[in-house]
Design a protein around this motif. Sequence first.
Motif, mmCIF file in Angstrom:
data_model
loop_
_atom_site.group_PDB
_atom_site.id
_atom_site.type_symbol
_atom_site.label_atom_id
_atom_site.label_comp_id
_atom_site.label_asym_id
_atom_site.label_seq_id
_atom_site.Cartn_x
_atom_site.Cartn_y
_atom_site.Cartn_z
ATOM 1 N N LYS A 343 -10.088 -0.006 -1.928
ATOM 2 C CA LYS A 343 -8.747 0.029 -2.507
ATOM 3 C C LYS A 343 -7.679 0.189 -1.429
ATOM 4 C CE LYS A 343 -9.582 -0.326 -6.957
ATOM 5 N NZ LYS A 343 -9.041 -1.471 -7.746
ATOM 6 N N LEU A 344 -7.944 1.031 -0.434
ATOM 7 C CA LEU A 344 -6.973 1.215 0.635
ATOM 8 C C LEU A 344 -6.811 -0.076 1.438
ATOM 9 C CD1 LEU A 344 -5.060 3.044 2.187
ATOM 10 C CD2 LEU A 344 -7.006 3.859 3.534
ATOM 11 N N GLY A 345 -7.916 -0.761 1.701
ATOM 12 C CA GLY A 345 -7.834 -2.029 2.403
ATOM 13 C C GLY A 345 -7.018 -3.059 1.639
ATOM 14 N N GLU A 346 -7.203 -3.116 0.318
ATOM 15 C CA GLU A 346 -6.435 -4.051 -0.511
ATOM 16 C C GLU A 346 -4.947 -3.714 -0.484
ATOM 17 O OE1 GLU A 346 -8.300 -3.640 -4.285
ATOM 18 O OE2 GLU A 346 -9.994 -4.980 -3.796
ATOM 19 N N LEU A 347 -4.632 -2.415 -0.522
ATOM 20 C CA LEU A 347 -3.237 -1.989 -0.459
ATOM 21 C C LEU A 347 -2.601 -2.412 0.857
ATOM 22 C CD1 LEU A 347 -0.760 -0.290 -1.377
ATOM 23 C CD2 LEU A 347 -1.907 1.716 -0.402
ATOM 24 N N LEU A 348 -3.289 -2.170 1.964
ATOM 25 C CA LEU A 348 -2.749 -2.516 3.272
ATOM 26 C C LEU A 348 -2.610 -4.029 3.447
ATOM 27 C CD1 LEU A 348 -4.755 0.016 5.461
ATOM 28 C CD2 LEU A 348 -2.281 0.024 5.116
ATOM 29 N N GLU A 349 -3.595 -4.769 3.000
ATOM 30 C CA GLU A 349 -3.529 -6.225 3.156
ATOM 31 C C GLU A 349 -2.359 -6.814 2.389
ATOM 32 O OE1 GLU A 349 -6.405 -10.178 2.890
ATOM 33 O OE2 GLU A 349 -7.256 -8.152 3.015
ATOM 34 N N ASP A 350 -2.135 -6.303 1.180
ATOM 35 C CA ASP A 350 -1.006 -6.786 0.383
ATOM 36 C C ASP A 350 0.323 -6.454 1.062
ATOM 37 O OD1 ASP A 350 0.157 -7.824 -2.207
ATOM 38 O OD2 ASP A 350 0.908 -5.752 -2.282
ATOM 39 N N VAL A 368 5.756 1.889 5.876
ATOM 40 C CA VAL A 368 5.930 3.159 5.154
ATOM 41 C C VAL A 368 7.126 3.074 4.208
ATOM 42 C CG1 VAL A 368 6.448 5.615 5.406
ATOM 43 C CG2 VAL A 368 4.815 4.527 6.953
ATOM 44 N N GLU A 369 8.171 2.364 4.618
ATOM 45 C CA GLU A 369 9.329 2.174 3.739
ATOM 46 C C GLU A 369 8.945 1.402 2.477
ATOM 47 O OE1 GLU A 369 12.556 0.366 5.792
ATOM 48 O OE2 GLU A 369 12.857 2.045 7.182
ATOM 49 N N ARG A 370 7.992 0.501 2.605
ATOM 50 C CA ARG A 370 7.534 -0.284 1.456
ATOM 51 C C ARG A 370 6.624 0.533 0.539
ATOM 52 N NH1 ARG A 370 7.637 -6.184 2.231
ATOM 53 N NH2 ARG A 370 8.828 -6.645 4.130
ATOM 54 N N ASN A 371 5.893 1.499 1.120
ATOM 55 C CA ASN A 371 5.001 2.343 0.318
ATOM 56 C C ASN A 371 4.901 3.708 0.990
ATOM 57 O OD1 ASN A 371 2.690 3.664 -0.843
ATOM 58 N ND2 ASN A 371 1.983 1.687 -1.603
ATOM 59 N N LEU A 374 1.744 5.825 2.440
ATOM 60 C CA LEU A 374 1.066 5.587 3.720
ATOM 61 C C LEU A 374 1.241 6.745 4.687
ATOM 62 C CD1 LEU A 374 1.806 1.814 4.449
ATOM 63 C CD2 LEU A 374 -0.206 2.828 3.384
ATOM 64 N N GLN A 375 2.207 7.607 4.444
ATOM 65 C CA GLN A 375 2.418 8.784 5.288
ATOM 66 C C GLN A 375 1.335 9.833 5.111
ATOM 67 O OE1 GLN A 375 6.840 10.085 5.330
ATOM 68 N NE2 GLN A 375 6.531 9.073 3.361
ATOM 69 N N TYR A 376 0.453 9.671 4.095
ATOM 70 C CA TYR A 376 -0.418 10.777 3.716
ATOM 71 C C TYR A 376 -1.910 10.455 3.691
ATOM 72 C CZ TYR A 376 4.192 12.373 2.371
ATOM 73 O OH TYR A 376 5.526 12.706 2.405
ATOM 74 N N TYR A 377 -2.301 9.194 3.868
ATOM 75 C CA TYR A 377 -3.718 8.881 4.007
ATOM 76 C C TYR A 377 -4.197 9.348 5.377
ATOM 77 C CZ TYR A 377 -3.116 5.956 -0.117
ATOM 78 O OH TYR A 377 -2.836 5.519 -1.377
ATOM 79 N N SER A 378 -5.466 9.692 5.474
ATOM 80 C CA SER A 378 -5.981 10.212 6.741
ATOM 81 C C SER A 378 -5.890 9.158 7.833
ATOM 82 C CB SER A 378 -7.427 10.678 6.576
ATOM 83 O OG SER A 378 -8.295 9.567 6.433
ATOM 84 N N ASN A 379 -5.676 9.614 9.058
ATOM 85 C CA ASN A 379 -5.572 8.713 10.200
ATOM 86 C C ASN A 379 -6.798 7.816 10.330
ATOM 87 O OD1 ASN A 379 -3.447 10.478 10.561
ATOM 88 N ND2 ASN A 379 -3.856 10.862 12.715
#
Length: 416
Positions: A343-350, A368-371, A374-379
């Motif tokens: 799910k995280l990969g799909e979010l980033l790809e989009d 980060v401005e778009r979502n 992203l400031q809070y998922y682990s590095n």
Amino acid sequence: MSLLRSVKVAVISDLHVGDMAKGKDFSPDKTENASVDNYLQEFLDFVSREDLSADYLLVSGDISNRAKEQEFSLASDLIEKIAISLGVDREKVLFCPGNHDVNWPAIEAHKNISADFDSIVKAKYFNFLKGGLVFSDNHSSGVGRFDSPPYLVVWSFDDVNIFSLNSSVYDGPDEEPHRGEIKSEQLEIIDGVLSSHVSRSKINIFILHHHPKQYEDKTFRSADTSCMINADGLLHLLTKHEMDFVVHGHKHVPRFDLEINSDGHPIWILCAGSFSSRLDDRYFGGIGNFFHLIEFRDRCNENGWARGGVKSWAHLLAHKWIESGAIDFDSYNQFGAYLSPKKLGELLEDLISKAFEDAPIVKWPELVERNESLQYYSNSSLKRQLEKVSQNIGALMLYSGDQKILDKLVLVKDKS
């Protein structure tokens, strides 16, 4: 329920004030292990230079090295000065004892007179809880005691609840191996304590000394037998009550991790490393002493998880205090959001694909401005998925700096 305000929590651990301290000023006696003349002043200069401040200061055990009265007296003075430099009120200096804070000679003396277990426990912590020190004063302001069952202290403030466990209470000279422990009967009582005190309108932090999970050890080959007994039961209990954050010490190598067990609530865990102990020579100077500053910004409206980041610095002899990313521990760790890798990969790809429709170069802050999540998922999870997504869509990952910090990430559309 949203937080009252953002909260900053400073964390130090494993000071080992005494003959294993890194600074000469951190030992009441002359020691050959010290390599810094005035370690406190170096820290105070660093705090001033970085303009750091905090609302609370947590100390997660091994405050002394041999549980001597003079070690605790010096430690109290040093910790109070550290708190003052950060703007932390004295009553907001909170802590737990570690295995080095157990007075072994007192145990032996009371065993020789056939004292009962409760009396021995009181004797173990007599020096630690001596009157007039920050430890005894603030210990008495909490609910519960470190030397009485279930060996848990709760401090409640307007914006934070601190739950502090004495994981060293069963340790002593006859224990082999030396490790932390929490018994099943303690868990039953602590379950009720957490039910009464955990509040979603506050940040809820659990501190203890011993590590509640087994970590991969890249440094030493020998098995680590010091992980606490019944740690799994404790983690399930903390998950049940949706604890926001866990801080511990003991391992002098810092870690930052996310733990999700079958009960489903994610728990973010900071292993603080050591603030001022001389580190094992087997580290070859590659691991520094550490200071951390946790910022809790808000709660996610969707799932209620506390969100923020952990800023970390390391002290090395040749550099003094520097951002920890220079020695392979991220200088900033995000927390508060979780998705499965897919799910995280799909979010980033989009997000990245849409951003490339507007420009061939995309900076991380723009994503980060778009979502804002992203400031809070682990590095680590972000970087793994970013590498996969970049390969999928034909993008290059570049960093504008010496460290691979997400804020410095630039994605470039590969035209080759």
